[in-house]
Write a protein that holds these residues in place. Structure first.
Motif, PDB file in Angstrom:
ATOM      1  N   SER A 149      38.147  20.197  56.089  1.00 12.61           N
ATOM      2  CA  SER A 149      37.076  19.486  55.402  1.00 12.61           C
ATOM      3  C   SER A 149      36.806  20.097  54.050  1.00 12.61           C
ATOM      4  O   SER A 149      36.476  19.405  53.092  1.00 12.61           O
ATOM      5  N   THR A 150      36.952  21.452  53.959  1.00 19.60           N
ATOM      6  CA  THR A 150      36.762  22.103  52.662  1.00 19.60           C
ATOM      7  C   THR A 150      37.796  21.630  51.666  1.00 19.60           C
ATOM      8  O   THR A 150      37.505  21.332  50.516  1.00 19.60           O
ATOM      9  N   GLN A 151      39.052  21.544  52.124  1.00 21.37           N
ATOM     10  CA  GLN A 151      40.114  21.104  51.233  1.00 21.37           C
ATOM     11  C   GLN A 151      39.894  19.660  50.809  1.00 21.37           C
ATOM     12  O   GLN A 151      40.116  19.291  49.653  1.00 21.37           O
ATOM     13  N   ALA A 152      39.468  18.821  51.768  1.00 21.96           N
ATOM     14  CA  ALA A 152      39.207  17.424  51.425  1.00 21.96           C
ATOM     15  C   ALA A 152      38.106  17.316  50.394  1.00 21.96           C
ATOM     16  O   ALA A 152      38.184  16.526  49.458  1.00 21.96           O
ATOM     17  N   SER A 153      37.073  18.161  50.558  1.00 22.62           N
ATOM     18  CA  SER A 153      35.980  18.150  49.581  1.00 22.62           C
ATOM     19  C   SER A 153      36.476  18.577  48.221  1.00 22.62           C
ATOM     20  O   SER A 153      36.111  18.017  47.193  1.00 22.62           O
ATOM     21  N   GLU A 154      37.359  19.620  48.207  1.00 24.81           N
ATOM     22  CA  GLU A 154      37.912  20.081  46.926  1.00 24.81           C
ATOM     23  C   GLU A 154      38.734  18.991  46.269  1.00 24.81           C
ATOM     24  O   GLU A 154      38.669  18.773  45.053  1.00 24.81           O
ATOM     25  N   ASP A 155      39.536  18.279  47.095  1.00 25.49           N
ATOM     26  CA  ASP A 155      40.371  17.218  46.536  1.00 25.49           C
ATOM     27  C   ASP A 155      39.507  16.116  45.952  1.00 25.49           C
ATOM     28  O   ASP A 155      39.794  15.578  44.881  1.00 25.49           O
ATOM     29  N   PRO A 167      33.739  42.642  48.174  1.00 25.04           N
ATOM     30  CA  PRO A 167      35.034  42.893  47.527  1.00 25.04           C
ATOM     31  C   PRO A 167      35.908  41.646  47.468  1.00 25.04           C
ATOM     32  O   PRO A 167      35.828  40.769  48.337  1.00 25.04           O
ATOM     33  N   THR A 168      36.745  41.572  46.454  1.00 22.72           N
ATOM     34  CA  THR A 168      37.675  40.448  46.311  1.00 22.72           C
ATOM     35  C   THR A 168      39.123  40.908  46.214  1.00 22.72           C
ATOM     36  O   THR A 168      40.010  40.064  46.058  1.00 22.72           O
ATOM     37  N   GLU A 169      39.358  42.201  46.275  1.00 22.72           N
ATOM     38  CA  GLU A 169      40.740  42.700  46.184  1.00 22.72           C
ATOM     39  C   GLU A 169      41.581  42.124  47.313  1.00 22.72           C
ATOM     40  O   GLU A 169      41.166  42.083  48.462  1.00 22.72           O
ATOM     41  N   GLY A 170      42.759  41.672  46.958  1.00 21.39           N
ATOM     42  CA  GLY A 170      43.675  41.101  47.942  1.00 21.39           C
ATOM     43  C   GLY A 170      43.483  39.618  48.164  1.00 21.39           C
ATOM     44  O   GLY A 170      44.304  38.987  48.839  1.00 21.39           O
ATOM     45  N   LEU A 171      42.411  39.036  47.622  1.00 20.43           N
ATOM     46  CA  LEU A 171      42.186  37.600  47.771  1.00 20.43           C
ATOM     47  C   LEU A 171      42.981  36.826  46.720  1.00 20.43           C
ATOM     48  O   LEU A 171      43.315  37.352  45.651  1.00 20.43           O
ATOM     49  N   THR A 172      43.284  35.583  47.039  1.00 18.03           N
ATOM     50  CA  THR A 172      44.000  34.709  46.112  1.00 18.03           C
ATOM     51  C   THR A 172      43.148  33.477  45.815  1.00 18.03           C
ATOM     52  O   THR A 172      42.075  33.285  46.397  1.00 18.03           O
ATOM     53  N   VAL A 173      43.650  32.652  44.940  1.00 16.29           N
ATOM     54  CA  VAL A 173      42.945  31.426  44.587  1.00 16.29           C
ATOM     55  C   VAL A 173      42.704  30.561  45.825  1.00 16.29           C
ATOM     56  O   VAL A 173      41.669  29.890  45.940  1.00 16.29           O
ATOM     57  N   ALA A 174      43.628  30.599  46.772  1.00 14.97           N
ATOM     58  CA  ALA A 174      43.480  29.801  47.991  1.00 14.97           C
ATOM     59  C   ALA A 174      42.284  30.247  48.829  1.00 14.97           C
ATOM     60  O   ALA A 174      41.767  29.477  49.646  1.00 14.97           O
ATOM     61  N   ASP A 175      41.831  31.496  48.642  1.00 16.88           N
ATOM     62  CA  ASP A 175      40.712  32.020  49.424  1.00 16.88           C
ATOM     63  C   ASP A 175      39.358  31.688  48.805  1.00 16.88           C
ATOM     64  O   ASP A 175      38.316  31.925  49.436  1.00 16.88           O
ATOM     65  N   ILE A 176      39.364  31.166  47.592  1.00 20.62           N
ATOM     66  CA  ILE A 176      38.103  30.969  46.863  1.00 20.62           C
ATOM     67  C   ILE A 176      37.145  29.996  47.562  1.00 20.62           C
ATOM     68  O   ILE A 176      35.948  30.284  47.648  1.00 20.62           O
ATOM     69  N   PRO A 177      37.604  28.845  48.062  1.00 23.22           N
ATOM     70  CA  PRO A 177      36.647  27.945  48.737  1.00 23.22           C
ATOM     71  C   PRO A 177      35.913  28.612  49.894  1.00 23.22           C
ATOM     72  O   PRO A 177      34.692  28.472  50.022  1.00 23.22           O
TER      73      PRO A 177
END
Length: 342
Positions: free
Chosen positions: A304-310, A239-249
């Motif tokens: 580290s996930t955010q750094a990879s995304e950046d 399920p993805t209900e309640g998730l936001t774009v910030a939760d995607i990684p």
């Protein structure tokens, strides 16, 4: 005379078939090319059949079932011609609607496993270049495929977001290959999953249904095209209900790990020599990750996930090399890439 006339057409058909059969038995290389020709010919025939189906079924309001009908037709023909059977576990999860279906993408032989499991009332996402492929392109266009322009990120993003709205409104399914390119290899692993499929699911609030086909390196790779039985596992909806774009990684990492675990469970054991390791004398990465996974769940490192995304969002990292189809962008999710294996 009448008997001769009756048998003559059969001779015209049987002689080429006999010649191909004899050629295929002469050497593994000949067998590879004969079976490859049979496979691609079946794709072409079913694409022509797909055009007919798309026109007819659109007239009776069943356009979203065109891919299902043509996929099952292709599997029925190709599986018998190539003697490759597919056994499906968790097939009931394919009934989830609306949903985003994602699968691992090893090679063009994936079209065969799509033929076995492609769900009803579903469409696919494909790269725009296939739109001009004779027969295949016309069939896909008439069947409601969502084309993605890999050379234009803005258009690609708009197409994916519109796809999410459409699948939710029509309570349909959407199929994507989130690795973005083929990942055929001898050891059992997946490429990192790109985010387009997850953006669609999260923004539409629909579940993700992962589908994993076992590693078929032993049956199909360059100069090898064998026969046998393959396993497919359809995982329960996420399920993805309640998730936001910030939760995607984090969601993409979690789904990737679930798919890799399933891939290793249903695939034959990898040969030790085929599993890469980081340093001489260290256990292979696959074994280390398997041990860690069995010990306890591992939360991804957000920093580290955010750094990879950046890094990936910068111009220098917006394209990834290493595909035999050229470079791909972050929006190359679900590309149906057709070509011979490496």
């Amino acid at each position: 005379m009448s008997l001769r006339r009756t048998l003559r057409p059969l001779a015209y058909v049987s002689l080429p078939v006999f010649a191909l059969h004899t050629l295929a038995k002469s050497s593994p290389i000949a067998r590879y090319y004969v079976r490859l020709a049979v496979y691609l010919s079946t794709v072409g025939v079913c694409s022509a059949w797909g055009v007919v189906c798309a026109v007819g079924m659109s007239l009776i309001g069943r356009k979203l079932d065109v891919f299902f009908v043509v996929a099952r037709t292709f599997y029925m023909i190709a599986s018998r011609a190539l003697d490759i059977r597919l056994v499906v576990e968790g097939e009931e999860h394919l009934e989830t609607r609306p949903a985003v279906f994602i699968g691992n993408h090893q090679s063009m032989l994936d079209i065969l496993y799509l033929g076995r499991i492609f769900p009803r009332r579903a469409a696919i996402v494909a790269k725009k270049e296939l739109q001009w492929t004779p027969l295949l392109g016309q069939f896909m266009t008439l069947s409601g495929v969502i084309w993605i322009d890999r050379g234009n990120n803005a258009k690609a993003v708009r197409s994916l977001l519109a796809a999410g709205e459409t699948l939710k409104a029509q309570r349909m399914g959407l199929w994507l290959f989130p690795e973005g390119t083929r990942s055929m290899r001898e050891h059992h692993d997946l490429l990192p999953l790109k985010k387009g499929a997850f953006h669609i699911a999260v923004q539409a609030g629909v579940p993700i249904v992962p589908v994993v086909c076992e590693n078929y390196w032993r049956l199909y790779r360059k100069n090898v095209f064998g026969s046998g039985t393959l396993k497919i596992r359809v995982l329960p909806p996420i399920p993805t209900e309640g998730l936001t774009v910030a939760d995607i990684p984090d969601l993409a990492v979690r789904v990737h790990d679930l798919m890799v675990a399933a891939l290793r469970e249903i695939s034959p054991p990898s040969k030790p020599s085929s599993i890469p390791s980081d340093k001489p004398g260290e256990p292979p990465r696959d074994i280390l990750s398997a041990q860690a996974s069995s010990a306890l769940p591992v939360e991804p490192d957000r920093a580290s996930t955010q750094a990879s995304e950046d890094n990936n969002s910068s111009p220098a990292h917006s394209r990834r090399s290493g595909s035999d189809n050229g470079t791909e962008t972050e929006e190359d999710d679900g590309m149906v890439l057709v070509g011979r294996p490496k």
